[in-house]
Design a protein around this motif. Structure first.
Motif, PDB file in Angstrom:
ATOM      1  N   PHE A 336      15.119  -2.711  -4.414  1.00  0.00           N
ATOM      2  CA  PHE A 336      15.967  -3.831  -4.033  1.00  0.00           C
ATOM      3  C   PHE A 336      15.558  -5.086  -4.795  1.00  0.00           C
ATOM      4  CE2 PHE A 336      12.322  -4.150  -1.201  1.00  0.00           C
ATOM      5  CZ  PHE A 336      12.054  -5.516  -1.177  1.00  0.00           C
ATOM      6  N   GLY A 337      16.438  -6.062  -4.772  1.00  0.00           N
ATOM      7  CA  GLY A 337      16.229  -7.340  -5.434  1.00  0.00           C
ATOM      8  C   GLY A 337      17.558  -7.886  -5.882  1.00  0.00           C
ATOM      9  N   ASN A 338      17.629  -9.196  -6.094  1.00  0.00           N
ATOM     10  CA  ASN A 338      18.871  -9.757  -6.608  1.00  0.00           C
ATOM     11  C   ASN A 338      19.235  -9.090  -7.934  1.00  0.00           C
ATOM     12  OD1 ASN A 338      21.091 -11.665  -6.694  1.00  0.00           O
ATOM     13  ND2 ASN A 338      19.942 -12.710  -8.300  1.00  0.00           N
ATOM     14  N   ARG A 339      18.218  -8.942  -8.806  1.00  0.00           N
ATOM     15  CA  ARG A 339      18.420  -8.163 -10.026  1.00  0.00           C
ATOM     16  C   ARG A 339      17.249  -7.221 -10.298  1.00  0.00           C
ATOM     17  NH1 ARG A 339      19.628 -13.237 -12.121  1.00  0.00           N
ATOM     18  NH2 ARG A 339      17.822 -13.151 -13.498  1.00  0.00           N
ATOM     19  N   GLY A 340      16.123  -7.401  -9.628  1.00  0.00           N
ATOM     20  CA  GLY A 340      14.929  -6.630  -9.937  1.00  0.00           C
ATOM     21  C   GLY A 340      14.803  -5.359  -9.120  1.00  0.00           C
ATOM     22  N   TYR A 341      13.565  -4.818  -9.081  1.00  0.00           N
ATOM     23  CA  TYR A 341      13.332  -3.481  -8.541  1.00  0.00           C
ATOM     24  C   TYR A 341      12.080  -3.459  -7.671  1.00  0.00           C
ATOM     25  CZ  TYR A 341      16.816  -2.505 -12.037  1.00  0.00           C
ATOM     26  OH  TYR A 341      17.977  -2.539 -12.777  1.00  0.00           O
ATOM     27  N   GLY A 342      12.117  -4.215  -6.575  1.00  0.00           N
ATOM     28  CA  GLY A 342      11.026  -4.179  -5.617  1.00  0.00           C
ATOM     29  C   GLY A 342      11.183  -3.019  -4.650  1.00  0.00           C
ATOM     30  N   TRP A 343      10.121  -2.774  -3.869  1.00  0.00           N
ATOM     31  CA  TRP A 343      10.186  -1.698  -2.866  1.00  0.00           C
ATOM     32  C   TRP A 343       9.317  -2.037  -1.663  1.00  0.00           C
ATOM     33  CZ3 TRP A 343       5.166  -0.175  -2.472  1.00  0.00           C
ATOM     34  CH2 TRP A 343       4.368  -0.137  -3.630  1.00  0.00           C
ATOM     35  N   PRO A 356       6.711  -6.108  -4.812  1.00  0.00           N
ATOM     36  CA  PRO A 356       7.762  -6.945  -5.413  1.00  0.00           C
ATOM     37  C   PRO A 356       7.805  -6.773  -6.932  1.00  0.00           C
ATOM     38  CG  PRO A 356       6.244  -8.241  -4.031  1.00  0.00           C
ATOM     39  CD  PRO A 356       5.611  -6.907  -4.271  1.00  0.00           C
ATOM     40  N   ASP A 357       8.994  -6.924  -7.482  1.00  0.00           N
ATOM     41  CA  ASP A 357       9.165  -6.951  -8.935  1.00  0.00           C
ATOM     42  C   ASP A 357       8.984  -8.398  -9.385  1.00  0.00           C
ATOM     43  OD1 ASP A 357      10.049  -7.044 -11.556  1.00  0.00           O
ATOM     44  OD2 ASP A 357      11.836  -5.828 -11.209  1.00  0.00           O
ATOM     45  N   THR A 358       7.892  -8.673 -10.080  1.00  0.00           N
ATOM     46  CA  THR A 358       7.600 -10.045 -10.516  1.00  0.00           C
ATOM     47  C   THR A 358       7.870 -10.238 -12.000  1.00  0.00           C
ATOM     48  OG1 THR A 358       5.270  -9.498 -10.925  1.00  0.00           O
ATOM     49  CG2 THR A 358       5.842 -10.338  -8.729  1.00  0.00           C
ATOM     50  N   ARG A 359       8.671  -9.347 -12.606  1.00  0.00           N
ATOM     51  CA  ARG A 359       8.962  -9.451 -14.044  1.00  0.00           C
ATOM     52  C   ARG A 359      10.452  -9.550 -14.361  1.00  0.00           C
ATOM     53  NH1 ARG A 359       5.010 -11.555 -17.105  1.00  0.00           N
ATOM     54  NH2 ARG A 359       3.110 -11.010 -16.027  1.00  0.00           N
ATOM     55  N   TYR A 360      11.288  -8.764 -13.709  1.00  0.00           N
ATOM     56  CA  TYR A 360      12.689  -8.743 -14.138  1.00  0.00           C
ATOM     57  C   TYR A 360      13.351 -10.098 -13.944  1.00  0.00           C
ATOM     58  CZ  TYR A 360      17.233  -6.866 -15.305  1.00  0.00           C
ATOM     59  OH  TYR A 360      18.424  -6.632 -15.938  1.00  0.00           O
ATOM     60  N   GLU A 361      13.079 -10.760 -12.843  1.00  0.00           N
ATOM     61  CA  GLU A 361      13.725 -12.031 -12.532  1.00  0.00           C
ATOM     62  C   GLU A 361      12.913 -13.234 -13.002  1.00  0.00           C
ATOM     63  OE1 GLU A 361      15.825 -10.313  -8.447  1.00  0.00           O
ATOM     64  OE2 GLU A 361      14.103 -11.650  -8.313  1.00  0.00           O
ATOM     65  N   VAL A 392       0.436  -6.239   0.115  1.00  0.00           N
ATOM     66  CA  VAL A 392       1.369  -6.764  -0.885  1.00  0.00           C
ATOM     67  C   VAL A 392       0.755  -6.534  -2.258  1.00  0.00           C
ATOM     68  CG1 VAL A 392       2.649  -8.776  -1.690  1.00  0.00           C
ATOM     69  CG2 VAL A 392       2.170  -8.494   0.760  1.00  0.00           C
ATOM     70  N   PHE A 393       1.375  -5.686  -3.051  1.00  0.00           N
ATOM     71  CA  PHE A 393       0.861  -5.354  -4.377  1.00  0.00           C
ATOM     72  C   PHE A 393       1.535  -6.250  -5.414  1.00  0.00           C
ATOM     73  CE2 PHE A 393       0.320  -1.419  -1.937  1.00  0.00           C
ATOM     74  CZ  PHE A 393      -1.035  -1.185  -2.141  1.00  0.00           C
ATOM     75  N   LEU A 394       0.721  -6.998  -6.142  1.00  0.00           N
ATOM     76  CA  LEU A 394       1.213  -7.935  -7.144  1.00  0.00           C
ATOM     77  C   LEU A 394       0.575  -7.625  -8.486  1.00  0.00           C
ATOM     78  CD1 LEU A 394       0.881 -11.224  -5.065  1.00  0.00           C
ATOM     79  CD2 LEU A 394       2.999  -9.967  -5.525  1.00  0.00           C
ATOM     80  N   GLY A 395       1.329  -7.828  -9.573  1.00  0.00           N
ATOM     81  CA  GLY A 395       0.745  -7.605 -10.891  1.00  0.00           C
ATOM     82  C   GLY A 395      -0.396  -8.552 -11.168  1.00  0.00           C
ATOM     83  N   VAL A 396      -0.216  -9.836 -10.835  1.00  0.00           N
ATOM     84  CA  VAL A 396      -1.183 -10.891 -11.149  1.00  0.00           C
ATOM     85  C   VAL A 396      -1.755 -11.438  -9.841  1.00  0.00           C
ATOM     86  CG1 VAL A 396      -1.480 -13.122 -12.296  1.00  0.00           C
ATOM     87  CG2 VAL A 396       0.122 -11.447 -13.234  1.00  0.00           C
ATOM     88  N   PRO A 397      -3.055 -11.703  -9.761  1.00  0.00           N
ATOM     89  CA  PRO A 397      -3.642 -12.194  -8.509  1.00  0.00           C
ATOM     90  C   PRO A 397      -3.000 -13.485  -8.019  1.00  0.00           C
ATOM     91  CG  PRO A 397      -5.363 -11.559 -10.067  1.00  0.00           C
ATOM     92  CD  PRO A 397      -4.066 -11.519 -10.821  1.00  0.00           C
ATOM     93  N   ILE A 398      -2.887 -13.599  -6.699  1.00  0.00           N
ATOM     94  CA  ILE A 398      -2.313 -14.804  -6.108  1.00  0.00           C
ATOM     95  C   ILE A 398      -3.403 -15.749  -5.631  1.00  0.00           C
ATOM     96  CG2 ILE A 398      -2.086 -13.966  -3.722  1.00  0.00           C
ATOM     97  CD1 ILE A 398       0.836 -15.151  -3.834  1.00  0.00           C
ATOM     98  N   VAL A 399      -4.592 -15.220  -5.361  1.00  0.00           N
ATOM     99  CA  VAL A 399      -5.789 -16.042  -5.132  1.00  0.00           C
ATOM    100  C   VAL A 399      -6.628 -15.931  -6.390  1.00  0.00           C
ATOM    101  CG1 VAL A 399      -7.844 -16.418  -3.718  1.00  0.00           C
ATOM    102  CG2 VAL A 399      -5.744 -15.556  -2.661  1.00  0.00           C
ATOM    103  N   TYR A 400      -6.741 -17.040  -7.125  1.00  0.00           N
ATOM    104  CA  TYR A 400      -7.440 -16.984  -8.411  1.00  0.00           C
ATOM    105  C   TYR A 400      -7.825 -18.396  -8.828  1.00  0.00           C
ATOM    106  CZ  TYR A 400      -8.733 -14.643 -12.762  1.00  0.00           C
ATOM    107  OH  TYR A 400      -9.439 -14.107 -13.796  1.00  0.00           O
ATOM    108  N   PRO A 401      -8.930 -18.535  -9.551  1.00  0.00           N
ATOM    109  CA  PRO A 401      -9.342 -19.875  -9.988  1.00  0.00           C
ATOM    110  C   PRO A 401      -8.287 -20.549 -10.854  1.00  0.00           C
ATOM    111  CG  PRO A 401     -11.126 -18.293 -10.277  1.00  0.00           C
ATOM    112  CD  PRO A 401      -9.901 -17.502  -9.937  1.00  0.00           C
TER     113      PRO A 401
END
Length: 612
Positions: A336-343, A356-361, A392-401
């Motif tokens: 699902f997603g407005n245009r991407g491919y999350g699950w 979440p798809d953090t690349r297509y959009e 929540v699996f993310l490509g790039v860390p959300i807690v980071y310096p």
């Protein structure tokens, strides 16, 4: 992305027109599809004709792992049907075009199943893609070993499903490949491709994983830009002319050929390919699955005809190989997603997993479309009341310096026009092939980049509200940065334990399973900036000092206790006695033999959580 964390990206012209999409989410005007089209160049080892017979679709001997000409299988976890107590998955198989549609037969220890039929997804030249949907009824108390065969011939493969009342075990890894800049000597020094893979598979043989979450960069597709086919386009100096230059038929044929063949070689001629026969995958996308930095470049590049349509070819094959779907079936298959491919999936009754798809959009100023965020929370609000953990699996860390000093440096380079100077432009470490600062896309990829901080904050606050209302512990797991560590968001009240704090959201960083770690000087720079930050007036964030002792028993280099620059993967198991999650980050040993585990326990959220 190869580097940890751009302040602002810079459009040299205002008023660039936005990309227009049709009702299926495809950019208007493309991409065209050219069946059977070939470039006017001899076949080589990286093209279809170098790996498959162009007349029959038969794989050449170096690709054959089966005697019947089938490539695969690749096993994917689709979801758990909690109402029907059924595990659902799919099997991807590639066959020569003239072969009959494949089937899969299962045996879960009771009796062989009837053959599960296949659905044809796509064809490239003389090779066809098929998806076979399979399901296994979950026993009440007994974990099952499930054996399966493709066409009821050839090798017997196996995977494992938990019982309705036993814990789920899953693993996470990212960055399964090498950056183009990594030398043969660096690879050899680390022990080659498979040190960490061998350890993961050994652990699976001892205590099987039910799912492997592939956290982005499942392969490195940056090599696509090494072709001479792009040189005329790259040589266009005027950025607006380059933006509007056509995506030619030759470019389209090359893109089709490259992604199809690159996937076959990276996925099925590797330990990852071995793992996909026995540990079902769930994948999220990161930049190298498409190409380095996709989505984090200036608008004239992101909206250029070449970028927009090449991206569609990359996602076409991401969908086929990594999601076992195609554009027309993706929503039916749960993406699902407005245009991407999350699950969103149920890892049993107690753990939900969001990818979440953090690349297509993604664009310069956006990671996920606001409409997609609404879809995410609509689905989260419909989770089973039994769920205690949301991962929540993310490509790039959300807690980071924060690396604001590097962002400012790159901003200065661009704002002063220094990239136009020949002595700068010739320094590949500073300027990429598109004439932009080399690290700008890397910086802008990060949630903690200044252009994304407000989006990040809103996302976290919405997850806090979800956690409070549904009494679910939210945990982040991410990769990308070629090192490992752990951090957290939490309420500022020091007297409030995590068990009663719905704002407490830990994060595990696990990267890379194959790629080279960053130099110690880079880790030191990131470590120095790893302070405690305020998200808002009620929530702060920080990194943990998880690595007081390195894998060799000594202090880590430069006393970098928050991030460890060694290859790794992570594992997760539910503790059903108290509904905590037991996590281990498995870090490659210095002698390139096996790993050392660093444990983290994530407590469930108590019913009397903090409502302040």
């Amino acid at each position: 992305m190869d580097f940890p964390v751009s302040h602002q990206q810079y459009n040299d012209h205002d008023g660039l027109r936005a990309v227009e999409y049709d009702e299926n989410g495809i950019p208007r005007g493309g991409p065209a599809y050219y069946p059977g089209q070939q470039m006017a160049a001899p076949a080589d080892a990286d093209r279809y004709e170098g790996n498959f017979d162009a007349r029959t679709g038969e794989p050449f001997p170096h690709l054959r792992r089966r005697a019947d000409g089938i490539i695969g299988p690749a096993l994917m976890f689709v979801n758990t049907d909690l109402q029907a107590a059924t595990w659902r998955g799919s099997v991807l198989v590639l066959t020569p075009r003239g072969y009959p549609p494949p089937t899969v037969v299962l045996n879960d220890g009771t009796a062989p199943s009837l053959p599960f039929p296949s659905v044809h997804l796509d064809t490239y030249k003389m090779t066809s893609f098929y998806r076979i949907d399979i399901d296994v009824l979950l026993d009440v108390h007994r974990e099952k070993k499930v054996e399966y065969r493709v066409n009821n011939t050839g090798p017997t493969y196996q995977f494992f499903v938990p019982a309705q009342t036993t814990p789920w075990r899953f693993c996470f890894w990212s960055c399964n490949g090498w950056s183009l800049s990594v030398s043969a000597e660096e690879k050899q020094k680390l022990g080659g491709d498979n040190v960490v893979w061998d350890d993961l598979l050994q652990k699976h043989n001892t205590m099987p994983f039910h799912v492997q979450v592939c956290g982005g960069d499942q392969l490195y597709s940056d090599k696509i830009w090494k072709s001479d086919i792009w040189k005329p386009w790259l040589s266009i100096k005027d950025k607006l002319v380059r933006r509007d230059a056509p995506f030619t038929a030759e470019m389209a044929a090359f893109a089709d050929d490259f992604y199809f063949t690159h996937y076959v070689k990276c996925f099925f001629m590797s330990k990852f390919g071995d793992s996909m026969t026995t540990i079902p995958i769930s994948t999220i996308v990161d930049d190298h699955d498409i190409w380095d930095g996709i989505g984090s470049y200036p608008d004239y590049l992101q909206n250029s005809t070449v970028f927009v349509q090449l991206k569609e070819y990359a996602f076409k094959y991401w969908r086929l190989y990594q999601a076992h779907t195609n554009q027309s079936l993706a929503r039916q298959h749960g993406y699902f997603g407005n245009r991407g491919y999350g699950w969103l999936k149920n890892f049993g009754p107690y753990t939900a997993a969001l990818g979440p798809d953090t690349r297509y959009e993604r664009s310069l100023n956006q990671i996920i479309d606001p409409r997609t965020y609404d879809m995410i929370f609509e689905r989260l609000n419909g989770l089973s009341p039994s769920v205690r953990h949301l991962v929540v699996f993310l490509g790039v860390p959300i807690v980071y310096p924060r690396l604001t000093y590097i962002e400012k440096t790159l901003s200065g380079i661009k704002s002063m026009g220094l990239t136009k100077l020949s002595f700068i432009a010739n320094k590949k470490a500073l300027v990429n092939i598109w004439g932009e600062p080399e690290l700008s896309d890397d910086m802008n990829d990060h949630w903690t980049s200044s252009v994304h901080m407000e989006e990040r904050k809103v996302f976290i606050l919405r997850l806090q509200e979800f956690a409070r209302i549904h009494n679910v512990r939210v945990t982040f797991v991410a990769g990308d940065v070629h090192c490992c560590g752990a951090g957290r968001f939490a309420s500022m009240n020091p007297a409030l334990p995590p068990e009663r704090d719905y704002r407490f959201m830990p994060q595990i960083i696990s990267s890379a399973i194959m790629n080279v770690p960053p130099p110690n000087m880079v880790i030191r720079a990131v470590h120095t900036s790893a302070n405690t930050y305020e998200l808002d007036q009620l929530t702060d964030e920080k990194m943990y000092r998880l690595f007081e002792v390195d894998v060799n028993g000594r202090s880590p280099p430069n006393n970098n206790t928050k991030l460890l620059a060694r290859r790794n993967f992570s594992s997760y198991v539910e503790d059903l006695s108290n509904h905590s999650m037991i996590v281990n980050i498995h870090v490659q040993n210095e002698n390139n033999q096996g790993t050392k585990a660093y444990p983290v326990t994530i407590s469930a959220l108590a019913p009397n959580n903090n409502f302040v």
